[in-house]
Write a protein that holds these residues in place. Structure first.
Motif, PDB file in Angstrom:
ATOM      1  N   VAL A   1       0.828  -1.203   0.000  1.00  0.00           N
ATOM      2  CA  VAL A   1       0.000   0.000   0.000  1.00  0.00           C
ATOM      3  C   VAL A   1       0.863   1.255   0.000  1.00  0.00           C
ATOM      4  CG1 VAL A   1      -1.687   1.331   1.362  1.00  0.00           C
ATOM      5  CG2 VAL A   1      -1.912  -1.162   1.173  1.00  0.00           C
ATOM      6  N   ASP A   2       0.444   2.267  -0.724  1.00  0.00           N
ATOM      7  CA  ASP A   2       1.039   3.601  -0.659  1.00  0.00           C
ATOM      8  C   ASP A   2       0.148   4.458   0.231  1.00  0.00           C
ATOM      9  OD1 ASP A   2       2.057   6.145  -0.979  1.00  0.00           O
ATOM     10  OD2 ASP A   2       2.141   6.065  -3.167  1.00  0.00           O
ATOM     11  N   GLY A   3       0.698   4.920   1.357  1.00  0.00           N
ATOM     12  CA  GLY A   3      -0.090   5.708   2.299  1.00  0.00           C
ATOM     13  C   GLY A   3      -0.331   7.142   1.885  1.00  0.00           C
ATOM     14  N   ASN A   4       0.273   7.583   0.768  1.00  0.00           N
ATOM     15  CA  ASN A   4       0.044   8.933   0.237  1.00  0.00           C
ATOM     16  C   ASN A   4       0.385  10.033   1.235  1.00  0.00           C
ATOM     17  OD1 ASN A   4      -0.661   9.242  -2.500  1.00  0.00           O
ATOM     18  ND2 ASN A   4      -2.641   8.269  -2.140  1.00  0.00           N
ATOM     19  N   ASN A   5       1.298   9.744   2.165  1.00  0.00           N
ATOM     20  CA  ASN A   5       1.734  10.718   3.167  1.00  0.00           C
ATOM     21  C   ASN A   5       0.594  11.197   4.063  1.00  0.00           C
ATOM     22  OD1 ASN A   5       3.873  12.098   4.378  1.00  0.00           O
ATOM     23  ND2 ASN A   5       3.490  13.965   3.225  1.00  0.00           N
ATOM     24  N   LEU A   6      -0.394  10.342   4.249  1.00  0.00           N
ATOM     25  CA  LEU A   6      -1.524  10.683   5.113  1.00  0.00           C
ATOM     26  C   LEU A   6      -1.160  10.502   6.584  1.00  0.00           C
ATOM     27  CD1 LEU A   6      -4.334   8.917   3.079  1.00  0.00           C
ATOM     28  CD2 LEU A   6      -4.126  11.370   3.424  1.00  0.00           C
ATOM     29  N   LEU A   7      -2.058  10.908   7.462  1.00  0.00           N
ATOM     30  CA  LEU A   7      -1.888  10.671   8.886  1.00  0.00           C
ATOM     31  C   LEU A   7      -1.699   9.173   9.144  1.00  0.00           C
ATOM     32  CD1 LEU A   7      -4.635  13.011  10.318  1.00  0.00           C
ATOM     33  CD2 LEU A   7      -2.191  13.284  10.652  1.00  0.00           C
ATOM     34  N   GLY A   8      -0.758   8.825   9.977  1.00  0.00           N
ATOM     35  CA  GLY A   8      -0.445   7.433  10.245  1.00  0.00           C
ATOM     36  C   GLY A   8      -1.632   6.585  10.685  1.00  0.00           C
ATOM     37  N   PRO A   9      -2.478   7.070  11.619  1.00  0.00           N
ATOM     38  CA  PRO A   9      -3.619   6.259  12.036  1.00  0.00           C
ATOM     39  C   PRO A   9      -4.599   5.959  10.903  1.00  0.00           C
ATOM     40  CG  PRO A   9      -3.167   7.928  13.677  1.00  0.00           C
ATOM     41  CD  PRO A   9      -2.294   8.247  12.504  1.00  0.00           C
ATOM     42  N   VAL A  10      -4.759   6.884   9.974  1.00  0.00           N
ATOM     43  CA  VAL A  10      -5.636   6.642   8.827  1.00  0.00           C
ATOM     44  C   VAL A  10      -5.084   5.499   7.987  1.00  0.00           C
ATOM     45  CG1 VAL A  10      -6.600   7.631   6.707  1.00  0.00           C
ATOM     46  CG2 VAL A  10      -6.423   9.040   8.773  1.00  0.00           C
ATOM     47  N   VAL A  11      -3.779   5.552   7.706  1.00  0.00           N
ATOM     48  CA  VAL A  11      -3.123   4.519   6.898  1.00  0.00           C
ATOM     49  C   VAL A  11      -3.090   3.195   7.653  1.00  0.00           C
ATOM     50  CG1 VAL A  11      -1.019   3.875   5.679  1.00  0.00           C
ATOM     51  CG2 VAL A  11      -1.716   6.277   5.770  1.00  0.00           C
ATOM     52  N   GLY A  12      -2.781   3.247   8.935  1.00  0.00           N
ATOM     53  CA  GLY A  12      -2.710   2.032   9.735  1.00  0.00           C
ATOM     54  C   GLY A  12      -4.023   1.277   9.776  1.00  0.00           C
ATOM     55  N   MET A  13      -5.121   2.005   9.954  1.00  0.00           N
ATOM     56  CA  MET A  13      -6.427   1.352   9.996  1.00  0.00           C
ATOM     57  C   MET A  13      -6.796   0.775   8.635  1.00  0.00           C
ATOM     58  SD  MET A  13      -8.815   3.575  12.560  1.00  0.00           S
ATOM     59  CE  MET A  13     -10.034   2.273  12.572  1.00  0.00           C
ATOM     60  N   PHE A  14      -6.479   1.500   7.580  1.00  0.00           N
ATOM     61  CA  PHE A  14      -6.749   1.010   6.232  1.00  0.00           C
ATOM     62  C   PHE A  14      -6.036  -0.322   5.999  1.00  0.00           C
ATOM     63  CE2 PHE A  14      -5.590   0.556   1.778  1.00  0.00           C
ATOM     64  CZ  PHE A  14      -6.777   0.839   1.095  1.00  0.00           C
ATOM     65  N   CYS A  15      -4.766  -0.376   6.373  1.00  0.00           N
ATOM     66  CA  CYS A  15      -3.962  -1.579   6.141  1.00  0.00           C
ATOM     67  C   CYS A  15      -4.421  -2.749   7.010  1.00  0.00           C
ATOM     68  CB  CYS A  15      -2.493  -1.284   6.388  1.00  0.00           C
ATOM     69  SG  CYS A  15      -1.758  -0.184   5.160  1.00  0.00           S
ATOM     70  N   MET A  16      -4.730  -2.490   8.274  1.00  0.00           N
ATOM     71  CA  MET A  16      -5.161  -3.590   9.132  1.00  0.00           C
ATOM     72  C   MET A  16      -6.535  -4.104   8.720  1.00  0.00           C
ATOM     73  SD  MET A  16      -4.611  -5.805  11.356  1.00  0.00           S
ATOM     74  CE  MET A  16      -3.088  -5.400  12.180  1.00  0.00           C
ATOM     75  N   GLU A  17      -7.420  -3.218   8.324  1.00  0.00           N
ATOM     76  CA  GLU A  17      -8.727  -3.663   7.842  1.00  0.00           C
ATOM     77  C   GLU A  17      -8.579  -4.531   6.596  1.00  0.00           C
ATOM     78  OE1 GLU A  17     -10.800   0.001   7.364  1.00  0.00           O
ATOM     79  OE2 GLU A  17     -11.306   0.175   9.499  1.00  0.00           O
ATOM     80  N   LEU A  18      -7.637  -4.170   5.728  1.00  0.00           N
ATOM     81  CA  LEU A  18      -7.372  -4.961   4.529  1.00  0.00           C
ATOM     82  C   LEU A  18      -6.785  -6.323   4.903  1.00  0.00           C
ATOM     83  CD1 LEU A  18      -7.245  -5.154   1.431  1.00  0.00           C
ATOM     84  CD2 LEU A  18      -5.022  -3.981   1.537  1.00  0.00           C
ATOM     85  N   ALA A  19      -5.864  -6.344   5.874  1.00  0.00           N
ATOM     86  CA  ALA A  19      -5.273  -7.605   6.320  1.00  0.00           C
ATOM     87  C   ALA A  19      -6.318  -8.512   6.954  1.00  0.00           C
ATOM     88  CB  ALA A  19      -4.141  -7.317   7.313  1.00  0.00           C
ATOM     89  N   ILE A  20      -7.203  -7.935   7.742  1.00  0.00           N
ATOM     90  CA  ILE A  20      -8.278  -8.714   8.373  1.00  0.00           C
ATOM     91  C   ILE A  20      -9.188  -9.331   7.316  1.00  0.00           C
ATOM     92  CG2 ILE A  20     -10.372  -8.503   9.763  1.00  0.00           C
ATOM     93  CD1 ILE A  20      -8.842  -6.400  11.446  1.00  0.00           C
ATOM     94  N   LYS A  21      -9.547  -8.535   6.319  1.00  0.00           N
ATOM     95  CA  LYS A  21     -10.400  -9.031   5.227  1.00  0.00           C
ATOM     96  C   LYS A  21      -9.757 -10.231   4.534  1.00  0.00           C
ATOM     97  CE  LYS A  21     -12.446  -7.562   0.832  1.00  0.00           C
ATOM     98  NZ  LYS A  21     -12.602  -6.426  -0.128  1.00  0.00           N
ATOM     99  N   LYS A  22      -8.465 -10.124   4.237  1.00  0.00           N
ATOM    100  CA  LYS A  22      -7.759 -11.209   3.554  1.00  0.00           C
ATOM    101  C   LYS A  22      -7.643 -12.439   4.454  1.00  0.00           C
ATOM    102  CE  LYS A  22      -5.062  -8.266   0.411  1.00  0.00           C
ATOM    103  NZ  LYS A  22      -5.568  -8.890  -0.838  1.00  0.00           N
ATOM    104  N   ALA A  23      -7.381 -12.223   5.734  1.00  0.00           N
ATOM    105  CA  ALA A  23      -7.253 -13.341   6.664  1.00  0.00           C
ATOM    106  C   ALA A  23      -8.560 -14.123   6.767  1.00  0.00           C
ATOM    107  CB  ALA A  23      -6.826 -12.834   8.036  1.00  0.00           C
ATOM    108  N   LYS A  24      -9.660 -13.432   6.743  1.00  0.00           N
ATOM    109  CA  LYS A  24     -10.957 -14.109   6.812  1.00  0.00           C
ATOM    110  C   LYS A  24     -11.237 -14.904   5.546  1.00  0.00           C
ATOM    111  CE  LYS A  24     -13.441 -11.121  10.064  1.00  0.00           C
ATOM    112  NZ  LYS A  24     -14.617 -10.228  10.237  1.00  0.00           N
TER     113      LYS A  24
END
Length: 229
Positions: free
Chosen positions: A66-89
């Motif tokens: 993922v490219d975080g586009n220099n956004l706020l870290g918590p925004v990027v972090g949640m996006f990535c973890m939500e994506l990881a959770i989706k894939k894990a399921k």
């Protein structure tokens, strides 16, 4: 709740709208509650970025970059973890890495997101180089925290969230403000000697401190995180 409103208000008051919702402010509040002002207040000092979305550059069934586009870290972090959770399921495991992000608060916030779905959650990040490697004198690595959350029976879960340094730099700053002595093994001065006065700060030491007290183990954990990230 008041902290949550304050953070959101600051974000919107800077002119350009950003993708914030509750993510960045929630991570800041949790950072303050779980680890105190050292991490929490640092998150408040993040620059507000223009509205963008993280972009998935490449992905497979179980992985993504993922490219975080220099956004706020918590925004990027949640996006990535939500994506990881989706894939894990979907396939049993999700592993997501990101570039172009910022300070994302506490690593444990994101591993705990997976815990809510009865999944093992892991979160790692590299950071600004303020740590010396074993037998070195100049900083080359960051505090590089690691986190694991594992669900247990009846809510008896295991959660690890730790930096791979002896302490966070913020603890040195707090000790300095309180005029307390800085503990040997936390940091070094410009000459490589144990730091005694914060004004002479040069670098943090890895978890374990000096080599004779197993600092190379903390350095090894930090390098592992650096390679992952």
């Amino acid at each position: 709740m008041e902290q949550d409103k304050l953070t959101t208000g600051i974000a919107l008051a800077n002119g350009e709208p950003i993708i914030l919702n509750e993510s960045a402010s929630t991570a800041w509040v949790d950072g303050n509650n779980l680890l105190g002002p050292v991490v929490g207040m640092f998150c408040m000092e993040l620059a507000i970025k223009k509205a963008k979305q993280p972009i998935i550059l490449n992905e497979s069934a179980s992985t993504a970059w993922v490219d975080g586009n220099n956004l706020l870290g918590p925004v990027v972090g949640m996006f990535c973890m939500e994506l990881a959770i989706k894939k894990a399921k979907q396939v049993g495991i999700g592993f997501v890495t990101v570039k172009g992000s910022n300070h994302y608060g506490i690593a444990g916030y994101y591993s705990l997101m997976a815990l809510e779905h009865n999944l093992l959650g892991m979160s790692f990040t590299n950071a600004t180089p303020i740590v010396v490697a074993t037998r070195a004198q100049n900083p080359s690595i960051g505090t590089n925290p690691i986190s694991l959350a594992a669900p247990g029976l009846n809510g008896d879960s295991f959660v690890l969230d730790m930096a791979t340094t002896a302490v966070a730099k913020g603890k040195l700053e707090i000790a300095d403000r309180k005029h307390e002595q800085i503990t040997e093994g936390w940091a070094i001065d410009q000459s490589g000697r144990p730091l005694k006065h914060f004004s002479n700060f040069h670098a943090l030491l890895p978890l374990g401190g000096e080599e004779n007290s197993s600092g190379y183990k903390g350095y090894g954990l930090s390098m592992m995180t650096e390679i992952f990230c």
